[in-house]
Design an enzyme around this catalytic site. Structure first.
Site, PDB file in Angstrom:
ATOM      1  N   SER A 241       6.913   4.410  -3.395  1.00  0.00           N
ATOM      2  CA  SER A 241       6.788   4.771  -4.803  1.00  0.00           C
ATOM      3  C   SER A 241       7.859   4.059  -5.636  1.00  0.00           C
ATOM      4  O   SER A 241       7.944   2.838  -5.594  1.00  0.00           O
ATOM      5  CB  SER A 241       6.857   6.294  -4.929  1.00  0.00           C
ATOM      6  OG  SER A 241       6.483   6.718  -6.199  1.00  0.00           O
ATOM      7  N   ASP A 464      -4.781   5.545  -4.779  1.00  0.00           N
ATOM      8  CA  ASP A 464      -3.497   6.180  -5.085  1.00  0.00           C
ATOM      9  C   ASP A 464      -3.428   6.499  -6.577  1.00  0.00           C
ATOM     10  O   ASP A 464      -3.708   5.647  -7.422  1.00  0.00           O
ATOM     11  CB  ASP A 464      -2.366   5.227  -4.692  1.00  0.00           C
ATOM     12  CG  ASP A 464      -0.978   5.840  -4.783  1.00  0.00           C
ATOM     13  OD1 ASP A 464      -0.827   6.918  -5.385  1.00  0.00           O
ATOM     14  OD2 ASP A 464      -0.047   5.223  -4.248  1.00  0.00           O
ATOM     15  N   HIS A 493      -0.404   9.205  -1.370  1.00  0.00           N
ATOM     16  CA  HIS A 493       0.722   8.472  -1.947  1.00  0.00           C
ATOM     17  C   HIS A 493       1.825   8.350  -0.903  1.00  0.00           C
ATOM     18  O   HIS A 493       2.463   9.327  -0.547  1.00  0.00           O
ATOM     19  CB  HIS A 493       1.219   9.221  -3.179  1.00  0.00           C
ATOM     20  CG  HIS A 493       2.320   8.522  -3.905  1.00  0.00           C
ATOM     21  ND1 HIS A 493       2.177   7.256  -4.421  1.00  0.00           N
ATOM     22  CD2 HIS A 493       3.578   8.936  -4.223  1.00  0.00           C
ATOM     23  CE1 HIS A 493       3.304   6.908  -5.023  1.00  0.00           C
ATOM     24  NE2 HIS A 493       4.163   7.904  -4.921  1.00  0.00           N
TER      25      HIS A 493
END
Length: 548
Positions: A241, A464, A493
């Site tokens: 991320s 995602d 994710h």
């Protein structure tokens, strides 16, 4: 984007996602940006700090009670400058955790595995700690990597005990129940604007002059000092991320210091998208993933009784919202708390069974599962407030944001017509950036030339929501010699070390042997979760301890 404080069933750290700035130039109404970024003073400062850290090393010992980690972890600190342009000035300490390489082949107990060095991991944010990551060595999916590498986690600047940042009393996070209107009134918007301004004043009051040094670029510089303190000539790093964004900044600033680097669920690094436009794109992606969840619930209507179509399930959800607006569950859970709990279905599909079960039970007259899942958790309030503070400071400092409310109102009113699920909550999370004290940075243009950077690995799920797939494609275009692995028709994710054996095979091959797949490698999706009938207990998730 809004993505702070996600809780998963396996682990204990924040995995937040991101937000970001409109494509095609500086946003209308934005504060003026600095001239295009040059890094000379900061680069020299980073080199000096790294030399000091290499000489000092890290003394690993027992972790403190405040760090609240199991005894198998060892902890230490690394010292970094608050301001890299003045490396001899104020210093701050970052906490670091480690589990040493086991050296044990998980498939052959008699075979010793040679140590390859340290693997540093960041789970995202901004505002997430990776202190628990080394416990991944206990999970089957990570045992081969944990045999060869020391697994290293750390709390970035501002997080946890690493020069912690705060903007408000953590008890304020527990206020509720509260509303979350999909079509906010003008009076409600004015209330949220006032709250955003008050939040900024709190950040300035608590952070003082240090506040401007919480940036993605400084997170990248800190990473190089950590590399040196660990005694590594080259950095082996895995970021998920937001960790992919400052990892990409690191690759751009220090390409000769990179050994192997994994980008898992990549943020779109396009400079004009940091961070406002990325936020808009994310809201669109959450709407798509919200539809995926509802379709799954509809396929299991015999279990949940929430409707046979996605539209039927949405009506059940909206019925619950209306009931909670009129009478909060347990005096604790209103529409905002409901939305916050169901937002997690956009991140991880292992939340799908328990959330559907709670919604079904609530509409049948039993609010207890919903209160348990969506209600406030006082024990997590301080960590959540700290994570929110760091998230806000980093993203607001990183780039120019629109400073005119009419820009936010126009863009998000239009977006909410097609993506209502997350749009306005995303706005309220990021609105402090409209009133943040300047000056702002101009985002670095992430880019490496052919041969400048060793081959790197990008992992991405096609659906995602937190970091839409286009971000992985853009990062792949910008980092020469990178290889992208796609999990098709999936939306979890953070996919490395998770449920997909194909993805994990590519991750192991790269980190252990330096082998990359062919360009355009595709993995079939991992299996969908099985429904959880009323009364069933939720099975433990397989996600590694870096994710909570």
């Amino acid at each position: 984007m809004r993505a702070i404080a996600l809780c998963s069933t396996a682990g204990s750290v924040l995995l937040s996602a991101l937000v970001a700035a409109p494509a095609g130039g500086q946003p209308a109404g934005a504060a003026p940006a600095r001239p295009l970024f040059t890094d000379s003073a900061e680069t020299r400062g980073t080199a000096e700090a790294a030399r000091r850290a290499a000489a000092a090393g890290i003394r690993f010992g027992a972790c403190t009670k405040e760090e609240d980690v199991p005894g198998s972890l060892r902890c230490g600190t690394v010292t970094v400058p608050l301001d890299y342009a003045h490396p001899g000035g104020k210093q701050i300490k970052l906490t670091v955790s480690r589990v040493k390489a086991s050296g044990k082949d998980p498939h052959n107990s008699k075979r010793r595995v040679p140590r390859k060095g340290s693997l540093v991991y960041n789970p995202g944010g901004p505002g997430a700690s990776g202190m628990y990551f080394p416990l991944a060595s206990l999970l089957p999916e990570w045992k081969r990597i944990g045999a060869a590498y020391d697994l290293v986690g750390y709390a970035p600047r501002g997080v946890g005990r690493s020069a912690p940042l705060s903007c408000q009393d953590p008890k304020r996070l527990l206020k509720g129940p509260s509303q979350s209107p999909a079509s906010p009134s003008e009076s409600y918007k004015k209330e949220r604007i006032a709250e955003a301004k008050a939040y900024v004043r709190g950040c300035v009051r608590h952070g003082g002059s240090a506040l401007r040094h919480y940036t993605s670029l400084n997170n990248a510089r800190d990473l190089d000092v950590l590399r040196a303190a660990l005694g590594e000539r080259k950095l082996t790093f895995m970021g998920a991320s937001y960790g992919t964004y400052f990892g990409a900044l690191y690759a751009t600033l220090f390409p000769s210091h990179v050994g192997r680097m994994v980008f898992d669920s990549a943020v779109n690094p396009e400079p004009d998208g940091i961070w406002y436009q990325n936020n808009l794109d994310q809201s669109v992606a959450f709407e798509r993933r919200w539809t995926d969840f509802r379709a799954w619930v509809a396929r299991h209507d015999k279990v949940y009784g929430l409707g046979r179509t996605s539209a039927d399930v949405l009506r059940s959800y909206e019925k619950a919202r209306a009931q909670l607006a009129a009478e909060p569950a347990g005096g604790k859970v209103g529409p905002a708390q409901l939305q916050g709990a169901f937002l997690q279905t956009g991140y991880y599909d292992d939340y799908w069974p328990s959330r559907a079960q709670a919604l079904s039970a609530y509409l049948k007259g039993d609010p207890k599962p919903l209160i348990q899942q969506a209600g406030p958790h006082p024990e997590a309030a301080a960590d959540s407030e700290n994570g929110n503070a760091v998230y806000t400071a980093v993203e607001c400092n990183d780039a120019s944001w629109p400073t005119d409310w009419s820009v936010w109102d126009r863009d998000n009113t239009a977006l909410a017509r097609v993506a209502p699920f997350e749009t306005w909550d995303n706005v309220w999370t990021n609105l402090p950036c409209a009133y943040w004290p300047g000056p702002r940075q101009r985002p670095l243009d992430v880019r490496t030339a052919p041969g400048e950077l060793p081959p790197t690995l990008i992992l991405a799920a096609e659906r995602d929501a937190a970091t839409p797939y286009d971000g992985a494609l853009e990062l792949h275009r910008r980092l020469s010699d990178s290889v992208l692995v796609t999990e098709r028709d999936a939306g979890t994710h953070g996919i490395g070390g998770g449920a997909n054996r194909c993805v994990n095979g590519h991750l192991d091959a790269y980190l252990l042997d330096g082998r990359l797949p062919e360009q355009g490698a595709v993995c079939a999706p991992h299996a969908e979760p099985k429904p959880l009938a009323p009364g069933d207990r939720k099975k433990k998730a397989s996600r590694h301890p870096a994710v909570r």
